[in-house]
Design a protein around this motif. Structure first.
Motif, PDB file in Angstrom:
ATOM      1  N   ASP A  60      -0.811  -0.820  -4.711  1.00 39.78           N
ATOM      2  CA  ASP A  60      -2.184  -1.242  -4.958  1.00 39.78           C
ATOM      3  C   ASP A  60      -3.002  -0.912  -3.715  1.00 39.78           C
ATOM      4  O   ASP A  60      -2.469  -0.821  -2.606  1.00 39.78           O
ATOM      5  CB  ASP A  60      -2.218  -2.752  -5.240  1.00 39.78           C
ATOM      6  N   SER A  61      -4.303  -0.773  -3.901  1.00 38.82           N
ATOM      7  CA  SER A  61      -5.177  -0.447  -2.774  1.00 38.82           C
ATOM      8  C   SER A  61      -5.585  -1.692  -1.999  1.00 38.82           C
ATOM      9  O   SER A  61      -6.190  -1.607  -0.949  1.00 38.82           O
ATOM     10  CB  SER A  61      -6.420   0.294  -3.274  1.00 38.82           C
ATOM     11  N   GLY A  62      -5.242  -2.850  -2.521  1.00 41.04           N
ATOM     12  CA  GLY A  62      -5.638  -4.109  -1.885  1.00 41.04           C
ATOM     13  C   GLY A  62      -6.030  -5.078  -2.970  1.00 41.04           C
ATOM     14  O   GLY A  62      -6.870  -4.746  -3.796  1.00 41.04           O
ATOM     15  N   LYS A  88       0.880  -1.173   0.000  1.00 39.04           N
ATOM     16  CA  LYS A  88       0.000   0.000   0.000  1.00 39.04           C
ATOM     17  C   LYS A  88       0.919   1.224   0.000  1.00 39.04           C
ATOM     18  O   LYS A  88       2.044   1.164   0.532  1.00 39.04           O
ATOM     19  CB  LYS A  88      -0.899  -0.012   1.231  1.00 39.04           C
ATOM     20  N   LEU A 115      -6.294   4.280  -6.214  1.00 36.55           N
ATOM     21  CA  LEU A 115      -5.429   4.943  -5.239  1.00 36.55           C
ATOM     22  C   LEU A 115      -5.474   6.451  -5.441  1.00 36.55           C
ATOM     23  O   LEU A 115      -5.849   6.937  -6.507  1.00 36.55           O
ATOM     24  CB  LEU A 115      -3.983   4.479  -5.437  1.00 36.55           C
TER      25      LEU A 115
END
Length: 193
Positions: free
Chosen positions: A122-124, A105, A131
């Motif tokens: 990445d945001s997850g 993150k 993002l």
């Protein structure tokens, strides 16, 4: 030119789309989720994807032996680590000649200290959330950007972040299926930047 990876391949049909659209990398997901494939499915996909396009295996806290086995069978050419894998795992894979993309993150300070060949923000994994591109830290390694990218926003994302590579999965799907027109558009935009 920005490189592009189309991730989340699940079928030989997806492989055919990749061969037509010519991204720099394709990806198969071994981590749990909507795009997860088995090693046998991944082997079939590798057989159908053009040999010139490296296949990236996406893992989350998978055993080192599994990753090495997939690499030794020539199913994957690169390992993308999305979990809590530490630097000892990165080094162990690299000692086996496996290039590593380590996912973080943007707020994770550890991104600045990894020895992975590429750092991905990445945001997850697979969340599809975009993002805040202004918050991406500068790092020494090549940088990959993922999270909610699609043909409508990827140009702006590339302009702001200047990544080495962009990574997209659900942003090039229609009704959960990879779409040739969307993938072709993404590849064209990335390669123009």
């Amino acid at each position: 030119m920005t490189q592009i990876k189309i991730c989340g391949l699940q079928t030989p049909r997806d492989a055919a789309i990749i061969n037509q659209s010519r991204p720099d990398f394709a990806g198969v997901v071994f981590a749990a989720g909507r795009h997860q494939v088995s090693p046998d499915q991944a082997k079939l996909i590798r057989q159908h994807v053009d040999a010139k396009i490296p296949l990236v295996g996406v893992f989350m806290n998978a055993p080192e032996s599994m990753i090495k086995d997939l690499y030794d069978q020539h199913i994957i050419q690169i390992a993308q680590l999305h979990g809590d894998e530490d630097e000892s795992m990165v080094r162990a894979l690299q000692a086996h000649h496996i290039p590593v993309i380590k996912v973080f993150k943007p707020t994770d300070e550890k991104a600045k200290f990894t020895n992975a060949e590429m750092v991905m923000f990445d945001s997850g994994g697979g969340s599809g959330r975009t993002l805040d591109w202004q918050q991406i830290p500068s790092i020494d390694q090549p940088l990959a950007l993922a999270g909610g990218l699609n043909p409508a926003n990827v140009s702006k994302a590339i302009e702001i972040v200047q990544p080495t590579m962009v990574d997209v999965s659900s942003g090039v799907e229609v009704s959960g299926q990879k779409d040739l027109a969307l993938i072709t558009a993404m590849v064209t935009i990335a390669h123009r930047k």
